[in-house]
Scaffold this active site. Structure first.
Site, mmCIF file in Angstrom:
data_model
loop_
_atom_site.group_PDB
_atom_site.id
_atom_site.type_symbol
_atom_site.label_atom_id
_atom_site.label_comp_id
_atom_site.label_asym_id
_atom_site.label_seq_id
_atom_site.Cartn_x
_atom_site.Cartn_y
_atom_site.Cartn_z
ATOM 1 N N TYR A 83 0.854 -1.191 0.000
ATOM 2 C CA TYR A 83 0.000 0.000 0.000
ATOM 3 C C TYR A 83 0.890 1.243 0.000
ATOM 4 O O TYR A 83 1.535 1.562 0.990
ATOM 5 C CB TYR A 83 -0.912 0.022 1.224
ATOM 6 C CG TYR A 83 -1.897 -1.118 1.316
ATOM 7 C CD1 TYR A 83 -2.209 -1.892 0.208
ATOM 8 C CD2 TYR A 83 -2.516 -1.417 2.521
ATOM 9 C CE1 TYR A 83 -3.116 -2.937 0.294
ATOM 10 C CE2 TYR A 83 -3.431 -2.452 2.628
ATOM 11 C CZ TYR A 83 -3.713 -3.216 1.510
ATOM 12 O OH TYR A 83 -4.617 -4.248 1.612
ATOM 13 N N PHE A 93 -13.812 -5.399 0.895
ATOM 14 C CA PHE A 93 -14.937 -4.806 0.173
ATOM 15 C C PHE A 93 -16.255 -5.137 0.890
ATOM 16 O O PHE A 93 -17.197 -5.644 0.272
ATOM 17 C CB PHE A 93 -14.981 -5.269 -1.277
ATOM 18 C CG PHE A 93 -13.850 -4.773 -2.132
ATOM 19 C CD1 PHE A 93 -13.147 -3.617 -1.788
ATOM 20 C CD2 PHE A 93 -13.475 -5.451 -3.273
ATOM 21 C CE1 PHE A 93 -12.099 -3.157 -2.561
ATOM 22 C CE2 PHE A 93 -12.426 -4.996 -4.070
ATOM 23 C CZ PHE A 93 -11.744 -3.846 -3.705
ATOM 24 N N PHE A 142 -15.520 -0.616 -4.922
ATOM 25 C CA PHE A 142 -15.595 0.601 -5.717
ATOM 26 C C PHE A 142 -17.005 0.841 -6.263
ATOM 27 O O PHE A 142 -17.323 1.924 -6.710
ATOM 28 C CB PHE A 142 -14.587 0.525 -6.866
ATOM 29 C CG PHE A 142 -13.169 0.369 -6.393
ATOM 30 C CD1 PHE A 142 -12.520 1.416 -5.759
ATOM 31 C CD2 PHE A 142 -12.494 -0.818 -6.559
ATOM 32 C CE1 PHE A 142 -11.217 1.279 -5.304
ATOM 33 C CE2 PHE A 142 -11.185 -0.973 -6.110
ATOM 34 C CZ PHE A 142 -10.553 0.079 -5.485
ATOM 35 N N PRO A 195 -20.547 0.495 -4.615
ATOM 36 C CA PRO A 195 -21.343 0.153 -3.437
ATOM 37 C C PRO A 195 -22.562 -0.684 -3.785
ATOM 38 O O PRO A 195 -23.146 -0.558 -4.869
ATOM 39 C CB PRO A 195 -21.751 1.526 -2.886
ATOM 40 C CG PRO A 195 -20.669 2.451 -3.354
ATOM 41 C CD PRO A 195 -20.283 1.932 -4.716
#
Length: 291
Positions: A66, A215, A220, A222
């Site tokens: 990340y 998730f 990305f 919803p």
């Protein structure tokens, strides 16, 4: 034994000999756009991490990929020396390329290097939990994980890893990993609308292995569902609140790691997980992923 937490919903869970709050924090969003580079507000990112710990969260999920290295550096700056109660889970098995992709990196030498980099960037002598990231950006991919997982098991035997898990894995790969070394968690995509791991979650619960959904509210895109909206309207809350609360209700071995770069949103996520759902609510929501 899992005991209720006085401050956080869902109580706690035992990851091997580590006790963590079922409501944790995912650090991925602390990096820059598309999880690359530093955050626009470094001081704000530091503040979010400190607030998470102040609120009682004892489970932070991260990866040296990340940023890369950004979130681990932020965690170290914000929280080191770490409270004894805080446990950090990281992932290896993928890197970042200049285009922002996530190429796999699961050769033994690559995994050893990634473990060393996580130790260095987090300022630790041993990592609490290392998940082997499998598959690719499209999702889990079938195939043997023996060589890669055996490499992590070797590092565990040397004392630089305390516990092992797998991420983005098929049910068959979970079984294969268990045949090599004990695992304490599986981290896969799962939410109200994507229920492909229902059977796996139930099996892992019987074996006292945590399931950590990424998730949790759809990623990305919803979750869009008339049933979800109906329950949220009836309870006078947002759909996100219902989706997070449903996961805690779904099974006691589910741990949440919703991510955010906002203190206000962090508090909202915790409040959402505290939402009580009735049997009617749960029955209605349970049909979403089965349609």
């Amino acid at each position: 034994m899992n005991t209720p937490s006085p401050s956080l919903p869902g109580g706690t869970w035992a990851l091997g000999d580590l006790t963590v709050t079922r409501v944790g924090y995912g650090a991925m969003q602390l990096a820059g756009p598309w999880v690359l580079g530093p955050p626009a507000d470094r001081d704000g990112a530091i503040a979010v991490l400190r607030e998470a710990v102040d609120l009682g969260i004892t489970h932070i999920d991260t990866s040296d990929a990340y940023g890369p290295r950004i979130t681990n550096q932020l965690i170290r700056e914000a929280l080191h020396p770490y409270p004894e109660s805080l446990h950090i889970a990281t992932k290896v098995g993928a890197q970042r390329d200049e285009q922002g992709g996530w190429p796999t990196a699961r050769q033994p030498d690559q995994l050893r290097r990634q473990v060393e980099e996580n130790l260095e960037s987090l300022g630790l002598e041993a990592l609490d939990l290392v998940n082997l990231r499998l598959g690719d950006a499209e999702g889990p991919q079938a195939g043997s994980i023996a060589e890669a997982f055996e490499t992590l098991a070797e590092l565990q035997s040397r004392g630089v890893i305390r516990h092992l898990g797998v991420s983005n894995a098929t049910a068959e790969q979970v079984v294969e990993a268990q045949g090599i070394a004990p695992i304490v968690s599986v981290q896969n995509m799962f939410n109200l609308a994507h229920r492909h791991d229902d059977e796996l979650i139930d099996r892992l619960d019987l074996e006292h292995i945590a399931y950590v959904p990424f998730f949790p509210i759809g990623g990305f895109s919803p979750i869009q569902s008339s049933a979800l909206s109906a329950v949220a309207t009836r309870l006078d809350v947002g759909p996100t609140s219902v989706a997070l609360a449903w996961l805690l209700h779904r099974s006691p071995n589910i741990l949440l790691i919703p991510g955010t770069s906002s203190i206000a949103h962090l508090r909202e996520n915790i409040a959402a997980a505290r939402l009580e759902l009735s049997e009617e609510d749960l029955a209605e929501l349970d049909e979403i992923g089965r349609e």
